[in-house]
Scaffold this motif. Structure first.
Motif, PDB file in Angstrom:
ATOM      1  N   GLY A  17       0.811  -0.725   0.115  1.00  0.00           N
ATOM      2  CA  GLY A  17       0.054   0.078  -0.032  1.00  0.00           C
ATOM      3  C   GLY A  17       0.974   1.309   0.458  1.00  0.00           C
ATOM      4  N   GLN A  18       1.729   0.419   0.622  1.00  0.00           N
ATOM      5  CA  GLN A  18       3.093   2.343   0.608  1.00  0.00           C
ATOM      6  C   GLN A  18       3.974   2.448  -0.595  1.00  0.00           C
ATOM      7  OE1 GLN A  18       3.501   3.820   2.952  1.00  0.00           O
ATOM      8  NE2 GLN A  18       4.289   6.117   2.093  1.00  0.00           N
ATOM      9  N   HIS A  19       3.592   1.515  -0.871  1.00  0.00           N
ATOM     10  CA  HIS A  19       4.071   1.450  -1.922  1.00  0.00           C
ATOM     11  C   HIS A  19       2.998   1.798  -3.421  1.00  0.00           C
ATOM     12  CE1 HIS A  19       6.662   0.226  -5.829  1.00  0.00           C
ATOM     13  NE2 HIS A  19       5.743  -0.336  -6.417  1.00  0.00           N
ATOM     14  N   SER A  20       2.427   1.728  -3.648  1.00  0.00           N
ATOM     15  CA  SER A  20       1.783   1.969  -4.087  1.00  0.00           C
ATOM     16  C   SER A  20       1.006   3.516  -4.084  1.00  0.00           C
ATOM     17  CB  SER A  20      -0.136   1.309  -3.965  1.00  0.00           C
ATOM     18  OG  SER A  20       0.187   0.009  -4.651  1.00  0.00           O
ATOM     19  N   ARG A  21       1.472   4.432  -2.903  1.00  0.00           N
ATOM     20  CA  ARG A  21       0.930   5.684  -2.869  1.00  0.00           C
ATOM     21  C   ARG A  21       2.149   6.455  -3.723  1.00  0.00           C
ATOM     22  NH1 ARG A  21      -1.733   3.740   2.243  1.00  0.00           N
ATOM     23  NH2 ARG A  21       0.395   4.303   3.392  1.00  0.00           N
ATOM     24  N   ASP A  22       3.111   6.077  -2.886  1.00  0.00           N
ATOM     25  CA  ASP A  22       4.543   6.701  -3.216  1.00  0.00           C
ATOM     26  C   ASP A  22       4.856   7.089  -4.404  1.00  0.00           C
ATOM     27  OD1 ASP A  22       5.006   6.532  -0.516  1.00  0.00           O
ATOM     28  OD2 ASP A  22       6.869   5.575  -0.771  1.00  0.00           O
ATOM     29  N   LYS A  23       3.496   5.780  -5.378  1.00  0.00           N
ATOM     30  CA  LYS A  23       3.607   5.872  -7.122  1.00  0.00           C
ATOM     31  C   LYS A  23       3.051   6.732  -7.536  1.00  0.00           C
ATOM     32  CE  LYS A  23       3.190   2.302 -11.189  1.00  0.00           C
ATOM     33  NZ  LYS A  23       2.919   1.138 -11.006  1.00  0.00           N
ATOM     34  N   GLU A  24       1.428   6.494  -7.023  1.00  0.00           N
ATOM     35  CA  GLU A  24       0.676   8.028  -7.484  1.00  0.00           C
ATOM     36  C   GLU A  24       1.344   9.149  -6.981  1.00  0.00           C
ATOM     37  OE1 GLU A  24      -2.868   7.088  -4.237  1.00  0.00           O
ATOM     38  OE2 GLU A  24      -2.904   5.153  -5.748  1.00  0.00           O
ATOM     39  N   GLU A  25       2.194   9.428  -5.838  1.00  0.00           N
ATOM     40  CA  GLU A  25       2.975  10.738  -5.606  1.00  0.00           C
ATOM     41  C   GLU A  25       3.581  11.272  -7.230  1.00  0.00           C
ATOM     42  OE1 GLU A  25       4.491  10.942  -1.944  1.00  0.00           O
ATOM     43  OE2 GLU A  25       2.020  11.002  -0.124  1.00  0.00           O
ATOM     44  N   ARG A  26       4.579  10.404  -7.170  1.00  0.00           N
ATOM     45  CA  ARG A  26       5.455  10.301  -7.852  1.00  0.00           C
ATOM     46  C   ARG A  26       4.263  10.462  -9.336  1.00  0.00           C
ATOM     47  NH1 ARG A  26       8.318   6.148  -5.819  1.00  0.00           N
ATOM     48  NH2 ARG A  26       7.341   4.290  -7.372  1.00  0.00           N
ATOM     49  N   MET A  27       3.665  10.132 -10.006  1.00  0.00           N
ATOM     50  CA  MET A  27       2.999  10.308 -11.058  1.00  0.00           C
ATOM     51  C   MET A  27       2.352  11.662 -11.135  1.00  0.00           C
ATOM     52  SD  MET A  27       3.126   7.820 -12.940  1.00  0.00           S
ATOM     53  CE  MET A  27       2.046   7.827 -14.150  1.00  0.00           C
ATOM     54  N   GLU A  28       1.554  11.692 -10.236  1.00  0.00           N
ATOM     55  CA  GLU A  28       1.177  13.335  -9.748  1.00  0.00           C
ATOM     56  C   GLU A  28       2.358  14.453  -9.650  1.00  0.00           C
ATOM     57  OE1 GLU A  28      -0.593  13.370  -6.194  1.00  0.00           O
ATOM     58  OE2 GLU A  28      -2.098  12.306  -6.011  1.00  0.00           O
ATOM     59  N   ARG A  29       3.474  14.071  -9.791  1.00  0.00           N
ATOM     60  CA  ARG A  29       4.316  15.329  -9.795  1.00  0.00           C
ATOM     61  C   ARG A  29       5.062  15.234 -11.037  1.00  0.00           C
ATOM     62  NH1 ARG A  29       6.397  13.050  -4.684  1.00  0.00           N
ATOM     63  NH2 ARG A  29       8.104  11.394  -5.614  1.00  0.00           N
ATOM     64  N   LEU A  30       5.033  13.779 -11.802  1.00  0.00           N
ATOM     65  CA  LEU A  30       5.593  13.892 -12.725  1.00  0.00           C
ATOM     66  C   LEU A  30       4.214  15.015 -13.545  1.00  0.00           C
ATOM     67  CD1 LEU A  30       7.446  12.867 -15.016  1.00  0.00           C
ATOM     68  CD2 LEU A  30       5.892  10.694 -15.562  1.00  0.00           C
ATOM     69  N   MET A  31       2.754  14.862 -13.752  1.00  0.00           N
ATOM     70  CA  MET A  31       2.378  15.299 -14.508  1.00  0.00           C
ATOM     71  C   MET A  31       2.278  16.459 -14.539  1.00  0.00           C
ATOM     72  SD  MET A  31      -0.870  11.962 -14.203  1.00  0.00           S
ATOM     73  CE  MET A  31      -2.115  13.091 -14.948  1.00  0.00           C
ATOM     74  N   GLU A  32       2.571  17.168 -13.180  1.00  0.00           N
ATOM     75  CA  GLU A  32       2.225  18.385 -12.678  1.00  0.00           C
ATOM     76  C   GLU A  32       3.932  19.113 -13.380  1.00  0.00           C
ATOM     77  OE1 GLU A  32       0.572  22.048 -11.768  1.00  0.00           O
ATOM     78  OE2 GLU A  32      -0.288  19.833 -11.142  1.00  0.00           O
ATOM     79  N   GLN A  33       4.706  18.558 -13.206  1.00  0.00           N
ATOM     80  CA  GLN A  33       5.994  19.279 -14.327  1.00  0.00           C
ATOM     81  C   GLN A  33       5.760  19.477 -15.918  1.00  0.00           C
ATOM     82  OE1 GLN A  33       9.359  16.843 -13.179  1.00  0.00           O
ATOM     83  NE2 GLN A  33      10.169  18.174 -15.273  1.00  0.00           N
ATOM     84  N   GLN A  34       4.856  17.716 -16.110  1.00  0.00           N
ATOM     85  CA  GLN A  34       4.505  17.705 -17.457  1.00  0.00           C
ATOM     86  C   GLN A  34       3.605  18.749 -17.748  1.00  0.00           C
ATOM     87  OE1 GLN A  34       3.645  14.303 -18.687  1.00  0.00           O
ATOM     88  NE2 GLN A  34       5.545  12.778 -18.441  1.00  0.00           N
ATOM     89  N   LYS A  35       2.580  18.900 -17.351  1.00  0.00           N
ATOM     90  CA  LYS A  35       1.928  20.181 -17.529  1.00  0.00           C
ATOM     91  C   LYS A  35       2.268  22.356 -17.693  1.00  0.00           C
ATOM     92  CE  LYS A  35      -2.044  19.909 -15.153  1.00  0.00           C
ATOM     93  NZ  LYS A  35      -2.616  19.837 -14.393  1.00  0.00           N
ATOM     94  N   MET A  36       3.451  21.755 -16.058  1.00  0.00           N
ATOM     95  CA  MET A  36       4.123  23.115 -16.546  1.00  0.00           C
ATOM     96  C   MET A  36       4.570  23.459 -18.309  1.00  0.00           C
ATOM     97  SD  MET A  36       3.374  24.685 -13.933  1.00  0.00           S
ATOM     98  CE  MET A  36       4.401  26.040 -14.035  1.00  0.00           C
ATOM     99  N   GLU A  37       5.623  22.234 -18.497  1.00  0.00           N
ATOM    100  CA  GLU A  37       6.185  22.452 -19.540  1.00  0.00           C
ATOM    101  C   GLU A  37       5.871  22.303 -20.774  1.00  0.00           C
ATOM    102  OE1 GLU A  37       8.813  18.797 -19.334  1.00  0.00           O
ATOM    103  OE2 GLU A  37       9.963  19.310 -18.073  1.00  0.00           O
ATOM    104  N   SER A  38       4.331  21.992 -20.540  1.00  0.00           N
ATOM    105  CA  SER A  38       3.470  22.301 -21.995  1.00  0.00           C
ATOM    106  C   SER A  38       2.938  23.806 -21.708  1.00  0.00           C
ATOM    107  CB  SER A  38       2.182  21.290 -21.881  1.00  0.00           C
ATOM    108  OG  SER A  38       2.792  19.845 -21.455  1.00  0.00           O
TER     109      SER A  38
END
Length: 359
Positions: free
Chosen positions: A317-338
C-alpha cells in the motif's frame, strides 16, 4: 382358529401402500442384508457394508439430483489396509470419489423399491444414475493408476462392475452396469480423461414374486447371495490392484491442510477415531504430544504468517501511494512544461504576424 398368513397375503397387503412398507416387508426377500448375514455367522462378509436411504454426499452427481438409494452395498473401511486407505483418502475427490457416504466406499449393489408397475420404471432410472456414478468411480481409479490406454484399464470396458435391483410388490428387475470408451479418447491437451466414457446397463433377468406359485420368489435373493460370495471379493481385489499403482501421498508440511482436517467434512467426526488408530502402522507417524501444545504451536505459526502477510500488504500500500505521488508530480511537471511551450509558441506566432504586417 387363527388364520395363518402366506407370502401371497404379504404381497397383496403391501400393494398400494407406501414405499417404507414395501422396503420393510418385501425387499428383504429380494436383497438380503450382508451385515445381517455377517452377524448370523456367515464368513467372508466382514469387509462388506451397507447403507439404507443414505444420500451420496461425497460424490459429484451426473445429473441434477444427488443419489439416495433405498439400499446400497459396498466396501467398509476395514476392507482396506492402512497404506491403501492412506492412498485412497489422498486420491478421493467429489469428481473421483472413494467414499460415497461417510461410511461406505465403491458401491457394487444398489436397490430401489417402488410401489406399482409404473413407478418401477422410475426405480430403474434412479438406479441407472447411481450405478453410472459407481461405475465411473472404478474407471476413474484405473485411469489415475494406469492411464487410459493401459491394458488393465481397457480390460474394464464392457465388464459389469456394478449391479442394480429394482422391485415392487410383484416383480424384480436385475441389471448389470458397465462402461465403454466414447468417441473422444483424450482432452485438448492429450491428457487422460474419463469424461468421454459412456455408461450402459445390461438386462440380466426379470423375476416374478407372485407368478408360478412363487417359484421365482427367491431367485433374486440367491443371485445377491452369489454376489456377496463371488463378486464382492473380485470387486475388492480389482480396487486393490489399482490402489497399488496409485502415487503415494506427500506428507503435509507447514499450514497445508484439507477441509476435513478441521472438521468441515461431514464424516470426519465418525471416522476420526479410526483414522487415529490407523496411524499406528502408517509410514508417516504423527508425534505423540498433548493436543493443547499442538494447537498452540499451530496458532503461533498461523499468527506469524498472518503478521507477515499484513506487513506485505502495508508495504504494498505504501509503495502504491508513493507511486501515485510520483505520477502526480510528473504530470504536474509535464503540464507546466506544456504551458511554457505553448506560451513560447504563441510568442513566435505573434512576432511572425508582426513581420508579415510590416512587410
Amino acid at each position: 382358529m387363527a388364520r395363518r398368513s402366506t407370502d401371497h397375503d404379504v404381497l397383496d397387503r403391501v400393494h398400494g401402500l407406501n414405499e417404507a412398507r414395501l422396503q420393510r416387508d418385501v425387499t428383504p426377500w429380494v436383497v438380503p442384508s450382508a451385515e445381517n448375514l455377517f452377524f448370523s455367522g456367515v464368513a467372508g462378509l466382514d469387509g462388506i457394508g451397507e447403507e439404507i436411504n443414505a444420500e451420496w454426499v461425497r460424490c459429484e452427481p451426473m445429473g441434477l439430483s444427488r443419489p439416495k438409494p433405498d439400499f446400497t452395498v459396498g466396501l467398509r473401511r476395514s476392507a482396506f489396509r492402512n497404506e491403501e486407505l492412506e492412498k485412497l483418502e489422498n486420491y478421493g475427490t467429489p469428481q473421483n470419489p472413494f467414499y460415497f457416504t461417510p461410511d461406505l466406499s465403491f458401491p457394487f449393489l444398489i436397490c430401489e423399491a417402488k410401489t406399482g408397475r409404473i413407478r418401477i420404471d422410475q426405480a430403474d432410472t434412479q438406479n441407472i444414475h447411481s450405478a453410472s456414478i459407481a461405475t465411473k468411480a472404478i474407471v476413474s481409479l484405473y485411469v489415475a493408476a494406469f492411464g487410459r490406454e493401459h491394458e488393465k484399464t481397457k480390460a474394464l470396458l464392457g465388464r459389469v462392475l456394478v449391479f442394480t435391483v429394482s422391485d415392487n410388490n410383484r416383480m424384480v428387475n436385475l441389471y448389470g452396469h458397465y462402461a465403454v470408451a466414447g468417441m473422444n479418447s483424450s482432452d485438448d491437451d492429450g491428457d487422460d480423461t474419463v469424461d468421454s466414457y459412456q455408461y450402459f446397463r445390461y438386462d440380466i433377468a426379470i423375476f416374478s414374486l407372485s407368478m408360478y406359485d412363487g417359484r421365482e420368489r427367491f431367485r433374486a435373493y440367491n443371485f445377491v447371495r452369489n454376489l456377496y460370495d463371488r463378486f464382492a471379493p473380485q470387486h475388492l481385489e480389482r480396487i486393490r490392484e489399482a490402489v497399488g499403482s496409485v502415487q503415494r501421498p506427500v506428507p503435509h508440511t507447514g499450514l497445508s491442510f484439507a477441509a476435513s482436517d478441521i472438521g468441515l467434512d461431514e464424516g470426519s467426526s465418525q471416522q476420526g477415531s479410526e483414522a487415529i488408530a490407523s496411524q499406528e502402522n502408517a509410514v508417516f507417524r504423527t508425534p505423540s504430544e498433548p493436543a493443547s501444545a499442538s494447537q498452540k504451536r499451530d496458532m503461533a505459526n498461523m499468527k506469524g504468517q498472518l503478521d507477515k502477510l499484513l506487513r506485505q500488504l502495508q508495504e504494498l500500500g505504501q509503495h502504491s501511494r508513493d507511486k501515485e505521488e510520483r505520477m502526480e508530480r510528473l504530470m504536474e511537471q509535464q503540464k507546466m512544461e506544456s504551458k511554457e511551450q505553448l506560451e513560447q509558441l504563441t510568442g513566435v506566432i505573434s512576432r511572425l504576424q508582426e513581420l508579415m504586417d510590416t512587410s
